[in-house]
Design a protein around this motif. Structure first.
Motif, PDB file in Angstrom:
ATOM      1  N   LEU A   1      -6.763   3.436  -5.930  1.00  0.00           N
ATOM      2  CA  LEU A   1      -6.780   3.158  -4.447  1.00  0.00           C
ATOM      3  C   LEU A   1      -5.280   2.814  -4.134  1.00  0.00           C
ATOM      4  O   LEU A   1      -5.272   3.049  -2.681  1.00  0.00           O
ATOM      5  CB  LEU A   1      -7.933   2.121  -4.140  1.00  0.00           C
ATOM      6  CG  LEU A   1      -9.460   2.369  -4.386  1.00  0.00           C
ATOM      7  CD1 LEU A   1     -10.291   0.927  -4.044  1.00  0.00           C
ATOM      8  CD2 LEU A   1      -9.817   3.406  -3.539  1.00  0.00           C
ATOM      9  N   ARG A   2      -4.629   2.555  -4.893  1.00  0.00           N
ATOM     10  CA  ARG A   2      -3.261   1.950  -4.231  1.00  0.00           C
ATOM     11  C   ARG A   2      -2.358   3.177  -4.034  1.00  0.00           C
ATOM     12  O   ARG A   2      -1.641   2.834  -3.084  1.00  0.00           O
ATOM     13  CB  ARG A   2      -2.657   1.330  -5.420  1.00  0.00           C
ATOM     14  CG  ARG A   2      -3.057  -0.047  -5.844  1.00  0.00           C
ATOM     15  CD  ARG A   2      -2.337  -0.956  -6.608  1.00  0.00           C
ATOM     16  NE  ARG A   2      -3.229  -2.339  -6.871  1.00  0.00           N
ATOM     17  CZ  ARG A   2      -3.068  -3.431  -5.853  1.00  0.00           C
ATOM     18  NH1 ARG A   2      -2.151  -3.144  -4.874  1.00  0.00           N
ATOM     19  NH2 ARG A   2      -3.674  -4.576  -6.089  1.00  0.00           N
ATOM     20  N   THR A   3      -2.588   4.257  -4.614  1.00  0.00           N
ATOM     21  CA  THR A   3      -1.747   5.540  -3.965  1.00  0.00           C
ATOM     22  C   THR A   3      -2.145   6.458  -3.075  1.00  0.00           C
ATOM     23  O   THR A   3      -1.726   7.339  -2.442  1.00  0.00           O
ATOM     24  CB  THR A   3      -1.562   6.384  -5.467  1.00  0.00           C
ATOM     25  OG1 THR A   3      -2.795   6.919  -5.936  1.00  0.00           O
ATOM     26  CG2 THR A   3      -0.703   5.336  -6.537  1.00  0.00           C
ATOM     27  N   MET A   4      -3.540   5.687  -2.533  1.00  0.00           N
ATOM     28  CA  MET A   4      -4.140   6.588  -1.326  1.00  0.00           C
ATOM     29  C   MET A   4      -3.666   6.286   0.121  1.00  0.00           C
ATOM     30  O   MET A   4      -3.512   5.143   0.232  1.00  0.00           O
ATOM     31  CB  MET A   4      -5.440   6.496  -1.551  1.00  0.00           C
ATOM     32  CG  MET A   4      -6.609   7.082  -0.433  1.00  0.00           C
ATOM     33  SD  MET A   4      -8.245   6.781  -0.563  1.00  0.00           S
ATOM     34  CE  MET A   4      -8.628   7.370  -2.144  1.00  0.00           C
TER      35      MET A   4
ATOM     36  N   GLU B   1       0.835   5.287  13.422  1.00  0.00           N
ATOM     37  CA  GLU B   1       0.750   5.284  11.826  1.00  0.00           C
ATOM     38  C   GLU B   1      -0.509   4.121  11.333  1.00  0.00           C
ATOM     39  O   GLU B   1      -0.610   3.100  11.916  1.00  0.00           O
ATOM     40  CB  GLU B   1       1.915   4.345  11.190  1.00  0.00           C
ATOM     41  CG  GLU B   1       1.973   4.284   9.727  1.00  0.00           C
ATOM     42  CD  GLU B   1       3.190   4.004   9.177  1.00  0.00           C
ATOM     43  OE1 GLU B   1       3.387   3.559   7.973  1.00  0.00           O
ATOM     44  OE2 GLU B   1       4.059   3.704   9.869  1.00  0.00           O
ATOM     45  N   ALA B   2      -1.300   4.455  10.219  1.00  0.00           N
ATOM     46  CA  ALA B   2      -2.566   3.755   9.983  1.00  0.00           C
ATOM     47  C   ALA B   2      -2.233   2.461   9.136  1.00  0.00           C
ATOM     48  O   ALA B   2      -1.220   2.451   8.642  1.00  0.00           O
ATOM     49  CB  ALA B   2      -3.365   4.485   9.082  1.00  0.00           C
ATOM     50  N   ASN B   3      -2.944   1.484   9.231  1.00  0.00           N
ATOM     51  CA  ASN B   3      -2.723   0.152   8.839  1.00  0.00           C
ATOM     52  C   ASN B   3      -3.929   0.352   7.414  1.00  0.00           C
ATOM     53  O   ASN B   3      -4.877   0.598   7.709  1.00  0.00           O
ATOM     54  CB  ASN B   3      -3.094  -1.086   9.725  1.00  0.00           C
ATOM     55  CG  ASN B   3      -2.841  -2.273   8.727  1.00  0.00           C
ATOM     56  OD1 ASN B   3      -2.121  -2.303   8.266  1.00  0.00           O
ATOM     57  ND2 ASN B   3      -3.659  -3.399   9.338  1.00  0.00           N
ATOM     58  N   LYS B   4      -3.314  -0.036   6.285  1.00  0.00           N
ATOM     59  CA  LYS B   4      -4.129  -0.392   4.987  1.00  0.00           C
ATOM     60  C   LYS B   4      -4.414  -1.575   4.648  1.00  0.00           C
ATOM     61  O   LYS B   4      -3.439  -2.161   4.531  1.00  0.00           O
ATOM     62  CB  LYS B   4      -3.387   0.519   4.043  1.00  0.00           C
ATOM     63  CG  LYS B   4      -4.037   0.751   2.543  1.00  0.00           C
ATOM     64  CD  LYS B   4      -3.250   1.473   1.613  1.00  0.00           C
ATOM     65  CE  LYS B   4      -4.148   1.576   0.271  1.00  0.00           C
ATOM     66  NZ  LYS B   4      -3.378   2.504  -0.835  1.00  0.00           N
ATOM     67  N   THR B   5      -5.672  -1.783   4.320  1.00  0.00           N
ATOM     68  CA  THR B   5      -5.996  -3.219   3.580  1.00  0.00           C
ATOM     69  C   THR B   5      -6.640  -3.064   2.530  1.00  0.00           C
ATOM     70  O   THR B   5      -7.849  -2.566   2.432  1.00  0.00           O
ATOM     71  CB  THR B   5      -6.842  -3.701   4.638  1.00  0.00           C
ATOM     72  OG1 THR B   5      -6.432  -4.091   5.866  1.00  0.00           O
ATOM     73  CG2 THR B   5      -7.292  -5.348   4.169  1.00  0.00           C
ATOM     74  N   LEU B   6      -6.232  -3.556   1.185  1.00  0.00           N
ATOM     75  CA  LEU B   6      -6.786  -3.555  -0.123  1.00  0.00           C
ATOM     76  C   LEU B   6      -6.618  -4.851  -0.551  1.00  0.00           C
ATOM     77  O   LEU B   6      -5.303  -5.166  -0.884  1.00  0.00           O
ATOM     78  CB  LEU B   6      -6.103  -2.380  -1.059  1.00  0.00           C
ATOM     79  CG  LEU B   6      -6.475  -2.239  -2.584  1.00  0.00           C
ATOM     80  CD1 LEU B   6      -7.898  -1.814  -2.550  1.00  0.00           C
ATOM     81  CD2 LEU B   6      -5.462  -1.211  -3.010  1.00  0.00           C
ATOM     82  N   ASN B   7      -7.648  -5.533  -0.810  1.00  0.00           N
ATOM     83  CA  ASN B   7      -7.519  -6.987  -1.556  1.00  0.00           C
ATOM     84  C   ASN B   7      -7.806  -6.702  -3.102  1.00  0.00           C
ATOM     85  O   ASN B   7      -8.245  -5.722  -3.475  1.00  0.00           O
ATOM     86  CB  ASN B   7      -8.910  -7.772  -0.932  1.00  0.00           C
ATOM     87  CG  ASN B   7      -8.904  -7.711   0.478  1.00  0.00           C
ATOM     88  OD1 ASN B   7      -7.659  -7.872   1.211  1.00  0.00           O
ATOM     89  ND2 ASN B   7     -10.000  -8.014   1.305  1.00  0.00           N
TER      90      ASN B   7
ATOM     91  N   ALA C   1     -16.313   0.058  -9.219  1.00  0.00           N
ATOM     92  CA  ALA C   1     -15.833   0.935  -8.003  1.00  0.00           C
ATOM     93  C   ALA C   1     -15.176  -0.385  -6.947  1.00  0.00           C
ATOM     94  O   ALA C   1     -15.255  -1.494  -7.174  1.00  0.00           O
ATOM     95  CB  ALA C   1     -17.171   1.050  -7.076  1.00  0.00           C
ATOM     96  N   GLY C   2     -14.194   0.098  -6.272  1.00  0.00           N
ATOM     97  CA  GLY C   2     -13.437  -0.499  -5.281  1.00  0.00           C
ATOM     98  C   GLY C   2     -13.666  -0.043  -3.847  1.00  0.00           C
ATOM     99  O   GLY C   2     -14.452   0.883  -3.568  1.00  0.00           O
ATOM    100  N   LYS C   3     -12.996  -0.839  -3.108  1.00  0.00           N
ATOM    101  CA  LYS C   3     -12.957  -0.386  -1.688  1.00  0.00           C
ATOM    102  C   LYS C   3     -11.485  -0.593  -0.984  1.00  0.00           C
ATOM    103  O   LYS C   3     -10.896  -1.599  -1.027  1.00  0.00           O
ATOM    104  CB  LYS C   3     -14.177  -1.398  -1.034  1.00  0.00           C
ATOM    105  CG  LYS C   3     -14.267  -1.216   0.499  1.00  0.00           C
ATOM    106  CD  LYS C   3     -15.179  -2.177   1.094  1.00  0.00           C
ATOM    107  CE  LYS C   3     -16.467  -2.266   0.215  1.00  0.00           C
ATOM    108  NZ  LYS C   3     -17.455  -3.390   0.751  1.00  0.00           N
TER     109      LYS C   3
END
Length: 586
Positions: free
Chosen positions: A327-330, A347-353, A363-365
């Motif tokens: 998910l980090r390269t997406m 530009e979109a904002n990305k949130t990955l905890n 699975a992740g989110k």
């Protein structure tokens, strides 16, 4: 023929007689300083066959002496450096022997056979300083095949192992792996200090989770610490991963004095793992325009923040991608069709905890938020697409979301003048121009001032001086009492200061055998403290020995042993006397 036998027999007897006469002379001949006895210096290697990148150890043991060794040994193809030392005291029949072990670490980056040459060691002992030479050591560096069975070696007291889920994968594909530390014995691992695996072409996830277990390796039981993680490759090609480094704290029951149950401690053990050869494949060509870098298996959901808006009003699109993979390269989903002069996008904002990230098994989110502004009247927010590469199917998969119906409202900002007013409506009156007002500052006196007469100042009466005298007398009384108590305390502390003895006198004042063990160990503790005062820059070897002797004294003085008040044995007293007399003095 018989005469030859008689001559040979006579020569043999003469040779034996010469040897018997020369034996006493040889016993009286002093040994050369450059050739120490066999039991004073030993050189060994933990294993002379080591894998590429793994760390081997060399042990140099010196008895009854302190050695001076080089920090590095120059060997082409090997990195050999000094890594530390450890001392222990052995007492047999009231005779103590100090054995110091010096450690060297070596590591090779390519296979081959290398020779660590002999080198000089200066040994300082009671009889003076002498020069000794080590023996050459032949080291073989071998290419490790990276298999799990090759990494397991039941002949070692501890070792590490690197295990990969697969050795062939794609660029940016998330690959789980584990580092495992094995230590011989049950419950031998106290905790994990550090773990690391580095490679310039891979991005490694940090090590946060540790699972402890145990298993039979060969005929021995090993405690294990399993450290899972995952990585992904940045570029295709063939690479060699490892070796990884793992440091754990293990239980060490050897106190050096035979009190294993009382002085259990932990020591750090560093170990390296096997290497692993991997193949990284490039992503296939023909990726769709909506491919944003995701590798794995995912699902997409989306919704707008509002569904009723006007031209020029912002709306936020909220995307949520769930699944197993990287998910980090997406990046965020993109519009299926360009919307020039219809929708303005940001530009979109990305949130990955970290706790919601995928590890390759679970699975992740990840969430994206993108702001859009309509520049014309439309009936819906257009469709979004997100493409990813599925390594299992080895193909690109495209996910779709939308279109999303919306309701456009009337806004005056974009209405034409004909739509803004009708012929029957009366024009609005012009707004009245505001006039400035300066009445905001209030309550300012504008009349004549009223003056107050100044009273008599500077005149003091008798009452003032009486109060001053009483306050001064009280202050001086309190100050006098405090000064008297401080002087009395100083005299009392000076009277009870303990006598500071030099080390030589402290040793002479040791109680004889048969006296109380408490009294004897108190005297030993005072002698050790005196030696430390006189030798503040003592070598680490002597400081470690003194620390262990102090621990033994503390065990007798403060552990509440039942026989602490009994008489001390002659052998026990003689052991400490000899040990204290062997300490160097200025």
């Amino acid at each position: 023929m018989p005469s030859r036998l008689r001559i040979s027999d006579f020569g043999l007897r003469i040779s034996l007689l010469v040897l018997l006469l020369a034996a006493p002379l040889a016993a009286q001949t002093p040994v050369a300083s450059s050739a120490p006895t066999d039991d004073s210096l030993t050189v060994n290697v933990l294993s002379n066959r080591v894998g590429v990148g793994e760390i081997g150890q060399i042990f140099i043991k010196v008895r009854n002496g302190e050695a001076t060794l080089p920090e590095r040994i120059d060997v082409e193809g090997l990195d050999v450096t000094f890594s530390g030392q450890r001392s222990s005291i052995n007492v047999v029949n009231a005779v103590s022997t100090v054995e110091t072990t010096y450690f060297y670490r070596f590591r090779g980056d390519k296979p081959g056979t290398f020779t660590i040459p002999e080198f000089e060691i200066r040994i300082a002992a009671r009889g003076g300083e002498r020069v000794a030479r080590t023996r050459p050591l032949v080291i073989t560096i071998v290419e490790n095949d990276g298999s799990a069975t090759a990494a397991v070696d039941a002949t070692k007291p501890y070792f590490g192992k690197l295990e990969l889920v697969r050795d062939t994968f794609y660029v940016n594909e998330l690959v789980p792996f584990t580092l495992t530390a094995y230590v011989r014995g049950r419950n031998a691992i106290h905790d994990v200090v550090s773990a690391s695996l580095e490679h310039e072409s891979f991005v490694m996830k940090g090590f946060r989770e540790v699972r402890t277990d145990g298993a039979e390796v060969g005929s021995s039981y090993y405690s294990s610490a399993v450290i899972p993680s995952h990585f992904f490759a940045l570029k295709p090609g063939s690479h060699r991963l490892g070796p990884a480094q793992v440091a754990v704290r293990v239980l060490d029951s050897d106190s050096g004095f035979g009190f294993s149950s009382l002085f259990q401690r932990t020591v750090t053990r560093e170990m390296v793992t096997n290497t692993a050869s991997v193949t990284v494949k490039p992503l296939p060509s023909g990726a769709p325009a909506s491919f944003t870098g995701g590798i794995g298996t995912f699902e997409l959901s989306a919704r707008p923040s509002i569904t009723t808006l006007g031209v020029g009003d912002p709306v936020s699109m909220e995307f949520e991608v769930t699944g197993t993979g990287n998910l980090r390269t997406m990046a965020a989903p993109v519009l299926s069709v360009p919307q020039n002069d219809i929708w303005k996008t940001y530009e979109a904002n990305k949130t990955l905890n970290d706790e919601e990230d995928s590890d390759g098994f679970r699975a992740g989110k990840v969430r994206f938020s993108q702001v859009l502004i309509p520049e014309a009247r439309v009936e819906s927010i257009p469709e979004f697409r997100l493409s990813y590469f599925d390594p299992t199917k080895e193909e690109y998969v495209t996910l779709k979301a939308g279109p999303f119906p919306i309701t456009m409202t009337q806004t005056t900002a974009v209405e034409t003048p004909a739509e803004a007013s009708s012929p029957t409506e009366a024009p609005s009156p012009a707004a009245k121009r505001p006039e400035p007002s300066f009445s905001d500052v209030l309550h300012i006196r504008t009349g004549e001032p009223r003056w107050i007469a100044v009273g008599d100042l500077g005149k003091t009466g008798p009452l003032f001086w009486i109060v001053q005298a009483l306050c001064s007398a009280a202050f001086c009384t309190v100050l006098g009492f405090g000064l008297a108590r401080w002087l009395a305390a100083v005299r009392q502390r000076s009277a009870v200061l303990p006598e500071t003895l030099p080390f030589s006198r402290a040793v002479k004042r040791l109680p004889p055998s048969g006296s109380s063990r408490l009294e004897f160990y108190h005297a030993v503790a005072r002698a050790l403290a005196a030696w430390r005062r006189e030798h503040p820059d003592a070598p680490s070897q002597a400081d470690e020995i003194l620390g262990r002797v102090s621990e033994r004294c503390d065990a007798v003085l403060y552990s509440g042993q039942a026989d602490a008040d009994g008489p001390i044995a002659a052998a026990e007293a003689e052991e400490f006397v000899q040990l204290l007399r062997r300490l160097p003095r200025r």
